[in-house]
Design a protein around this motif. Structure first.
Motif: not given
Length: 477
Positions: A37-41, A371-374, A396-400
């Motif tokens: 995931i780090r690579k993706i970002y 982005p906040r989440g899904f 990545y501050l994605i919490h929702s």
């Protein structure tokens, strides 16, 4: 059988070792996923392509109303760009779409006394009939909802213009709930007002901000006979407030508007599809997408150019980091979400005809903001698995991660087993631009757009690697 203390000690030790090995394995897996995931970002933020694609789509092509020349150009452009990525397949899926044109710019004014007028900003609602060639002028009756129409009755409404002035509810933090709470006046307002003899409809724009931009959007006449259909327009929020205030002082004022929109026979367009074929389950499909069409007032950058380029970027990122998915991953750029959903329905229809097994679908159609989440349309078992990945997104501050809702275009794929998801960016500014003239490229932040693309790619990666609960049960059989 009796167990000695030695036996019990050995059993406890073995259990402890098993738990330890399980924890070590879980940590290794978690670390592996975290690194991927780090690579993706990193790729999305340091070497992303989504912003450049959106720049061309918005500034070189512009608004992409279904059936328009611009929509056709967008099809050809995105098809060519997907082919450049070296995907296993890229193709166009024909779909018949409605064709409606706005015509010359609309004009409106409020007349408080003969010869005393003030102009106001309006736009025709998508699918509306035109006014008479000389325009339409009539007295105005203001309502909040369809119940008000019934209470006033034909005697108070016949021959007048109905002004729907129900605002989006500002204290709802989830702005899509506020939108859903008042959008029926735009979609069905003309159909309902015509039942009482109204001659036209003016609808307050679906916008939480006070400004001078009228917001268009789809409307329907239902089964109203063609000769009884009345013209419908949206008025800006500032214009709506002014009209409402003026009506309180001058209930007998008149409203004039002129629009020359026109509906044509359906024309052929296309969904644009690209695929990376799966290494393990080539006949099981996961899709990611947005809608390629937009309204014509701006250039459709947030709605939904952003979702399209983010979806394209998902497949590009997989190619960039050398990830070979187990499932076949498709990007689908749907045509005609805004005024018909023909592309989404066509894709689902063909998938069923071909007996294609779709296991996961992700849509981005809420703007290119942070982005906040899904949100997920699935069962509790699948949602529990997805929630277990939440810690991978928190850096990545994605919490929702919430249950309920996905996306309009992937909705027709729902069959009781597929997991549907929608990217959920921060929505507080979305309706400032939605369906309006200011939905333009300069309103999109490059970093926010790229963060959204990386977030989508990360979820697709995890879904592909671990599969859905329904899949795992099927494999075990």
């Amino acid at each position: 059988m009796k167990y000695s203390k030695l036996h019990l000690s050995i059993a406890v030790t073995c259990l402890a070792l098993l738990c330890s090995f399980a924890n070590i394995y879980a940590q290794q897996v978690n670390k592996e996923d975290s690194l991927t995931i780090r690579k993706i970002y990193d790729k999305a933020l340091l070497n992303g392509k989504s912003y450049d694609w959106l720049d061309y789509l918005s500034n070189n092509i512009g608004g992409r109303l279904s059936g328009s020349l611009e929509a056709e150009k967008a099809v050809r452009y995105t098809e060519a760009e997907l082919k450049k990525l070296g995907l296993d397949k890229v193709w166009l899926q024909p779909v018949m779409v409605p064709k409606w044109t706005r015509g010359v710019k609309e004009y409106a004014y409020i007349e408080t006394a003969p010869g005393i007028t003030s102009t106001t900003n309006i736009c025709a609602l998508g699918g509306s009939v035109p006014t008479p060639s000389g325009g339409l002028k009539a007295h105005v009756v203001e309502v909040q909802n369809f119940e008000d129409l019934a209470q006033l009755g034909r005697e108070a409404i016949e021959g007048k213009i109905v002004f729907y002035n129900r605002p989006m509810q500002a204290n709802l933090i989830r702005t899509f709930e506020a939108y859903g709470g008042c959008v029926n006046q735009r979609y069905a307002g003309a159909m309902e007002a015509a039942k009482y003899g109204a001659v036209g409809v003016v609808v307050r724009s679906m916008n939480l901000r006070n400004d001078d931009f009228p917001h268009t959007g789809s409307m329907s006449y239902g089964d109203t006979p063609a000769d009884l259909r009345i013209p419908a327009c949206a008025i800006s929020t500032n214009g709506a407030d002014y009209l409402s205030s003026a009506l309180k002082l001058k209930p007998d004022l008149k409203f004039y508007f002129k629009q020359s929109c026109k509906t044509y026979p359906d024309v052929q367009s296309y969904n644009v599809i690209g695929e990376i074929t799966g290494t393990t389950y080539p006949n099981r499909y996961m899709i990611v997408g947005g809608h390629l069409d937009s309204w014509d007032l701006g250039d459709g950058s947030h709605d939904d150019g952003a979702g399209c380029v983010q979806s394209m970027e998902v497949l590009r990122l997989f190619k960039e980091i050398g990830y070979k998915p187990k499932h076949s991953i498709r990007v689908v750029l749907f045509m005609n979400e805004e005024n018909g959903l023909r592309g989404g329905r066509k894709y689902a229809e063909e998938a069923r005809l071909k007996n294609e097994q779709h296991v996961f679908a992700l849509e981005s159609d809420a703007g290119g903001f942070t982005p906040r989440g899904f949100s997920f349309d699935t069962d509790k078992e699948n949602f529990a698995q997805i929630e277990s990945w939440k810690n991978l997104f928190e850096p990545y501050l994605i919490h929702s991660f919430t249950m309920g809702g996905s996306g309009a275009d992937i909705g027709p794929l729902k069959d009781g087993s597929i997991v549907l998801a929608g990217l959920r960016p921060d929505s507080q500014r979305y309706f400032d631009y939605h369906h309006a003239e200011n939905d333009t490229f300069d309103a999109v932040n490059k970093r926010e757009l790229e963060l959204g693309a990386a977030t989508m790619a990360s979820l697709v990666y995890l879904m592909d690697k671990y599969g859905t609960r329904n899949e795992l049960k099927e494999i075990k059989k």
